[in-house]
Design a protein around this motif. Structure first.
Motif, PDB file in Angstrom:
ATOM      1  N   LYS A  42     -72.384 -56.823  13.151  1.00 41.62           N
ATOM      2  CA  LYS A  42     -71.753 -58.102  12.799  1.00 41.62           C
ATOM      3  C   LYS A  42     -72.926 -58.788  11.900  1.00 41.62           C
ATOM      4  O   LYS A  42     -72.493 -59.425  10.745  1.00 41.62           O
ATOM      5  CB  LYS A  42     -71.512 -58.961  13.755  1.00 41.62           C
ATOM      6  CG  LYS A  42     -71.103 -60.427  13.711  1.00 41.62           C
ATOM      7  CD  LYS A  42     -70.828 -61.285  14.962  1.00 41.62           C
ATOM      8  CE  LYS A  42     -70.247 -62.590  14.432  1.00 41.62           C
ATOM      9  NZ  LYS A  42     -70.820 -63.283  13.684  1.00 41.62           N
ATOM     10  N   ALA A  43     -74.115 -58.502  12.238  1.00 39.80           N
ATOM     11  CA  ALA A  43     -75.281 -58.964  11.114  1.00 39.80           C
ATOM     12  C   ALA A  43     -75.090 -58.380   9.974  1.00 39.80           C
ATOM     13  O   ALA A  43     -75.395 -59.131   8.761  1.00 39.80           O
ATOM     14  CB  ALA A  43     -76.588 -58.696  12.020  1.00 39.80           C
ATOM     15  N   VAL A  44     -74.780 -56.970   9.957  1.00 40.97           N
ATOM     16  CA  VAL A  44     -74.598 -56.425   8.459  1.00 40.97           C
ATOM     17  C   VAL A  44     -73.620 -57.127   7.884  1.00 40.97           C
ATOM     18  O   VAL A  44     -73.742 -57.312   6.428  1.00 40.97           O
ATOM     19  CB  VAL A  44     -74.505 -54.698   8.975  1.00 40.97           C
ATOM     20  CG1 VAL A  44     -74.008 -54.210   7.636  1.00 40.97           C
ATOM     21  CG2 VAL A  44     -75.618 -54.119   9.337  1.00 40.97           C
ATOM     22  N   GLN A  45     -72.527 -57.438   8.245  1.00 39.87           N
ATOM     23  CA  GLN A  45     -71.309 -57.905   7.511  1.00 39.87           C
ATOM     24  C   GLN A  45     -71.666 -59.259   7.321  1.00 39.87           C
ATOM     25  O   GLN A  45     -71.632 -59.510   6.136  1.00 39.87           O
ATOM     26  CB  GLN A  45     -70.020 -57.818   8.540  1.00 39.87           C
ATOM     27  CG  GLN A  45     -68.924 -58.453   8.003  1.00 39.87           C
ATOM     28  CD  GLN A  45     -67.585 -58.252   8.713  1.00 39.87           C
ATOM     29  OE1 GLN A  45     -67.736 -58.081  10.003  1.00 39.87           O
ATOM     30  NE2 GLN A  45     -66.463 -58.763   8.138  1.00 39.87           N
ATOM     31  N   ASP A  46     -72.289 -60.137   8.134  1.00 43.86           N
ATOM     32  CA  ASP A  46     -72.594 -61.441   7.937  1.00 43.86           C
ATOM     33  C   ASP A  46     -73.850 -61.793   6.758  1.00 43.86           C
ATOM     34  O   ASP A  46     -73.457 -62.618   5.882  1.00 43.86           O
ATOM     35  CB  ASP A  46     -73.055 -62.226   9.060  1.00 43.86           C
ATOM     36  CG  ASP A  46     -72.128 -62.468  10.084  1.00 43.86           C
ATOM     37  OD1 ASP A  46     -70.722 -62.354   9.911  1.00 43.86           O
ATOM     38  OD2 ASP A  46     -72.335 -62.785  11.168  1.00 43.86           O
ATOM     39  N   LEU A  47     -74.569 -60.794   6.667  1.00 38.49           N
ATOM     40  CA  LEU A  47     -75.552 -60.801   6.036  1.00 38.49           C
ATOM     41  C   LEU A  47     -75.239 -60.105   4.270  1.00 38.49           C
ATOM     42  O   LEU A  47     -75.971 -60.430   3.320  1.00 38.49           O
ATOM     43  CB  LEU A  47     -76.919 -60.304   6.299  1.00 38.49           C
ATOM     44  CG  LEU A  47     -77.643 -60.720   7.525  1.00 38.49           C
ATOM     45  CD1 LEU A  47     -78.896 -60.331   7.739  1.00 38.49           C
ATOM     46  CD2 LEU A  47     -77.889 -62.288   7.232  1.00 38.49           C
ATOM     47  N   GLY A  48     -74.233 -59.479   4.624  1.00 37.32           N
ATOM     48  CA  GLY A  48     -73.816 -58.554   3.274  1.00 37.32           C
ATOM     49  C   GLY A  48     -74.817 -57.426   3.020  1.00 37.32           C
ATOM     50  O   GLY A  48     -74.838 -56.973   1.735  1.00 37.32           O
ATOM     51  N   TYR A  49     -75.533 -56.754   3.914  1.00 39.51           N
ATOM     52  CA  TYR A  49     -76.093 -55.734   3.909  1.00 39.51           C
ATOM     53  C   TYR A  49     -75.582 -54.557   3.407  1.00 39.51           C
ATOM     54  O   TYR A  49     -74.522 -54.238   4.006  1.00 39.51           O
ATOM     55  CB  TYR A  49     -77.240 -55.530   4.832  1.00 39.51           C
ATOM     56  CG  TYR A  49     -77.966 -54.223   4.721  1.00 39.51           C
ATOM     57  CD1 TYR A  49     -79.028 -54.159   4.102  1.00 39.51           C
ATOM     58  CD2 TYR A  49     -77.594 -53.040   5.739  1.00 39.51           C
ATOM     59  CE1 TYR A  49     -79.701 -52.893   3.965  1.00 39.51           C
ATOM     60  CE2 TYR A  49     -78.413 -51.807   5.441  1.00 39.51           C
ATOM     61  CZ  TYR A  49     -79.527 -51.750   4.766  1.00 39.51           C
ATOM     62  OH  TYR A  49     -80.234 -50.863   4.428  1.00 39.51           O
ATOM     63  N   GLN A  50     -76.212 -53.853   2.586  1.00 38.05           N
ATOM     64  CA  GLN A  50     -75.823 -52.512   2.090  1.00 38.05           C
ATOM     65  C   GLN A  50     -76.800 -51.567   1.730  1.00 38.05           C
ATOM     66  O   GLN A  50     -77.915 -51.657   1.519  1.00 38.05           O
ATOM     67  CB  GLN A  50     -74.964 -52.432   0.658  1.00 38.05           C
ATOM     68  CG  GLN A  50     -73.627 -52.945   0.960  1.00 38.05           C
ATOM     69  CD  GLN A  50     -72.669 -52.631  -0.398  1.00 38.05           C
ATOM     70  OE1 GLN A  50     -73.449 -52.328  -1.344  1.00 38.05           O
ATOM     71  NE2 GLN A  50     -71.396 -52.871  -0.196  1.00 38.05           N
ATOM     72  N   PRO A  51     -76.811 -50.250   2.430  1.00 38.95           N
ATOM     73  CA  PRO A  51     -77.691 -49.352   2.479  1.00 38.95           C
ATOM     74  C   PRO A  51     -78.210 -49.170   1.028  1.00 38.95           C
ATOM     75  O   PRO A  51     -77.336 -49.095  -0.008  1.00 38.95           O
ATOM     76  CB  PRO A  51     -77.470 -48.057   2.966  1.00 38.95           C
ATOM     77  CG  PRO A  51     -76.244 -48.649   3.997  1.00 38.95           C
ATOM     78  CD  PRO A  51     -75.747 -49.902   3.301  1.00 38.95           C
ATOM     79  N   SER A  52     -79.399 -48.895   0.611  1.00 43.04           N
ATOM     80  CA  SER A  52     -79.875 -48.531  -0.941  1.00 43.04           C
ATOM     81  C   SER A  52     -79.266 -47.155  -1.230  1.00 43.04           C
ATOM     82  O   SER A  52     -79.214 -46.204  -0.607  1.00 43.04           O
ATOM     83  CB  SER A  52     -81.367 -48.360  -0.794  1.00 43.04           C
ATOM     84  OG  SER A  52     -81.678 -47.670  -2.020  1.00 43.04           O
ATOM     85  N   ALA A  53     -78.649 -47.327  -2.496  1.00 45.12           N
ATOM     86  CA  ALA A  53     -77.720 -46.240  -2.907  1.00 45.12           C
ATOM     87  C   ALA A  53     -79.018 -45.037  -3.201  1.00 45.12           C
ATOM     88  O   ALA A  53     -78.471 -43.764  -2.819  1.00 45.12           O
ATOM     89  CB  ALA A  53     -76.910 -46.503  -3.970  1.00 45.12           C
ATOM     90  N   THR A  54     -80.077 -45.458  -3.569  1.00 45.59           N
ATOM     91  CA  THR A  54     -81.349 -44.595  -4.025  1.00 45.59           C
ATOM     92  C   THR A  54     -81.708 -43.712  -2.587  1.00 45.59           C
ATOM     93  O   THR A  54     -81.845 -42.472  -2.761  1.00 45.59           O
ATOM     94  CB  THR A  54     -82.442 -45.209  -4.588  1.00 45.59           C
ATOM     95  OG1 THR A  54     -81.729 -45.727  -5.819  1.00 45.59           O
ATOM     96  CG2 THR A  54     -83.434 -44.175  -4.921  1.00 45.59           C
ATOM     97  N   ALA A  55     -81.887 -44.572  -1.717  1.00 46.16           N
ATOM     98  CA  ALA A  55     -82.275 -43.920  -0.544  1.00 46.16           C
ATOM     99  C   ALA A  55     -81.286 -43.125   0.086  1.00 46.16           C
ATOM    100  O   ALA A  55     -81.394 -42.110   0.690  1.00 46.16           O
ATOM    101  CB  ALA A  55     -82.697 -45.098   0.606  1.00 46.16           C
ATOM    102  N   ARG A  56     -80.024 -43.580  -0.003  1.00 50.60           N
ATOM    103  CA  ARG A  56     -78.990 -42.775   0.688  1.00 50.60           C
ATOM    104  C   ARG A  56     -78.989 -41.318  -0.053  1.00 50.60           C
ATOM    105  O   ARG A  56     -78.523 -40.127   0.671  1.00 50.60           O
ATOM    106  CB  ARG A  56     -77.819 -43.572   0.546  1.00 50.60           C
ATOM    107  CG  ARG A  56     -76.542 -42.872   1.531  1.00 50.60           C
ATOM    108  CD  ARG A  56     -75.477 -43.732   1.394  1.00 50.60           C
ATOM    109  NE  ARG A  56     -74.791 -44.300   0.004  1.00 50.60           N
ATOM    110  CZ  ARG A  56     -74.946 -45.367  -0.428  1.00 50.60           C
ATOM    111  NH1 ARG A  56     -75.599 -46.638   0.224  1.00 50.60           N
ATOM    112  NH2 ARG A  56     -74.445 -45.671  -1.788  1.00 50.60           N
TER     113      ARG A  56
END
Length: 368
Positions: free
Chosen positions: A44-58
């Motif tokens: 829920k926090a990921v969605q609320d904050l709009g976090y996306q994993p770094s494409a570079t790190a991924r």
């Protein structure tokens, strides 16, 4: 106001939920040792904050860049080739649907092509290559095979075994082209080809010759003219063949760009395309429909071909056996107004063109 998505870090998510950074990481990577309650709070926090994993790190973790590469050879006039523009558009559209990127660059020589491929591999810029305008003995394919780097070829080489490719049956298309022109009444059929180190150009010339042989027509080397793959090359090729003492009444061109140049030559000197001279191209480019007259051509959708090789390369990257990814398709003849029965004999055509050339002090010969 929420923070911009790209500025939200995994630390922000951890602080927001009140858990360790490692706990957030384990949830995002689908580990099962986190309680359902904590998992739900983190998601829920990921969605609320709009976090996306770094494409570079991924991508570093997966060993993938999510980018495919294509190095366009420009030494044969292909930098201005409309087929390649359509082809690249097809690749880009297919990759966009998959959330992947395309890196396009050019090379002006064989050595430059190989150096560019080496540089992109060394810098980990791409996950794999699409190789187009394949040569009979292609140094790019030899290098990529030697270093076991993923690729798909649009076209084949002298030896098509052991790698993924998509191609059109060029020999069959040009043998069909000769038969079609013969059925219209043409017996002197000219061929405007491309550089013979290009495998498709070699195959199409072979198809032309096979078509003549199958019909019992004598092969006349004077009726073949090799040019760069451009409208300028088509203009020069038409000039060379139609200026013969016994010119062809029909021209079979290796690409639509060459055919368009041949049409331009005929129009400049008052020859009616479709009766005085028949012209047939190959590529099925959309522009051909809007020429005056509209161009008869063998169609292979450049956009569809681009999309197909892009998806094949994804299959290679996903572990499919490249030797199971080889496909040969058929080109289809699209008849328009640039072909028809010969209105005059070869001799009458030669006489008419001589008169018109003599009336113009500057004929535009050899690229003027």
């Amino acid at each position: 106001m929420s923070r911009l998505r790209d500025s939200v870090t995994i630390d922000d998510v951890a602080r927001h939920v009140g858990v360790a950074k490692g706990t957030v990481s384990r949830v995002l990577n689908n580990y099962t040792d986190i309680s359902d309650a904590t998992r739900k709070r983190i998601l829920k926090a990921v969605q609320d904050l709009g976090y996306q994993p770094s494409a570079t790190a991924r991508n570093l973790k997966r060993g993938r860049q999510d980018t495919l590469g294509i190095v366009i050879p420009v030494g044969h006039g292909s930098g201005a080739d409309p087929f390649l523009s359509e082809f690249i558009d097809g690749i880009a559209r297919a990759l966009d649907e998959l959330g992947l990127d395309l890196l396009v660059t050019t090379a002006h020589s064989r050595d430059h092509m190989i150096e560019t491929v080496k540089r992109l591999i060394a810098r980990r810029k791409v996950d794999g290559f699409i190789v187009t305008r394949t040569e009979v003995d292609d140094p790019r394919i030899a290098y990529l095979r030697e270093h076991n780097f993923p690729f798909v070829a649009h076209g084949r080489t002298r030896d098509p075994a052991g790698y993924a490719w998509f191609d059109i049956d060029n020999e069959a298309a040009f043998a069909d082209g000769v038969r079609h022109l013969y059925s219209l009444g043409h017996e002197r059929i000219g061929f405007i080809g491309g550089p013979m180190e290009l495998n498709f150009a070699l195959q199409r010339r072979e198809g032309y010759r096979q078509g003549l042989e199958a019909l019992g027509l004598a092969h006349d080397p004077a009726l073949e003219d090799i040019q760069q793959l451009s409208e300028k090359g088509g203009f020069a090729g038409a000039e060379a063949l139609l200026s013969l003492q016994a010119p062809p009444t029909a021209l079979l061109c290796v690409t639509d760009a060459l055919a368009i140049g041949a049409v331009q030559f005929c129009r400049k000197f008052g020859l009616k395309v479709g009766s005085d001279v028949t012209i047939v191209g190959y590529d099925g480019l959309p522009v051909g429909e809007y020429l005056d007259p509209p161009l008869t051509t063998f169609s292979q959708s450049a956009q569809e071909a681009g999309g197909r090789v892009a998806r094949m390369l994804i299959d290679v990257l996903d572990g499919k056996n490249p030797t199971d990814l080889q496909a040969l398709a058929k080109a289809n003849l699209i008849r328009r107004a640039s072909d028809g029965a010969p209105a005059n004999s070869s001799e009458a055509l030669a006489s008419a063109l001589r008169d018109r050339l003599n009336q113009q002090p500057h004929s535009g010969r050899k690229g003027e």
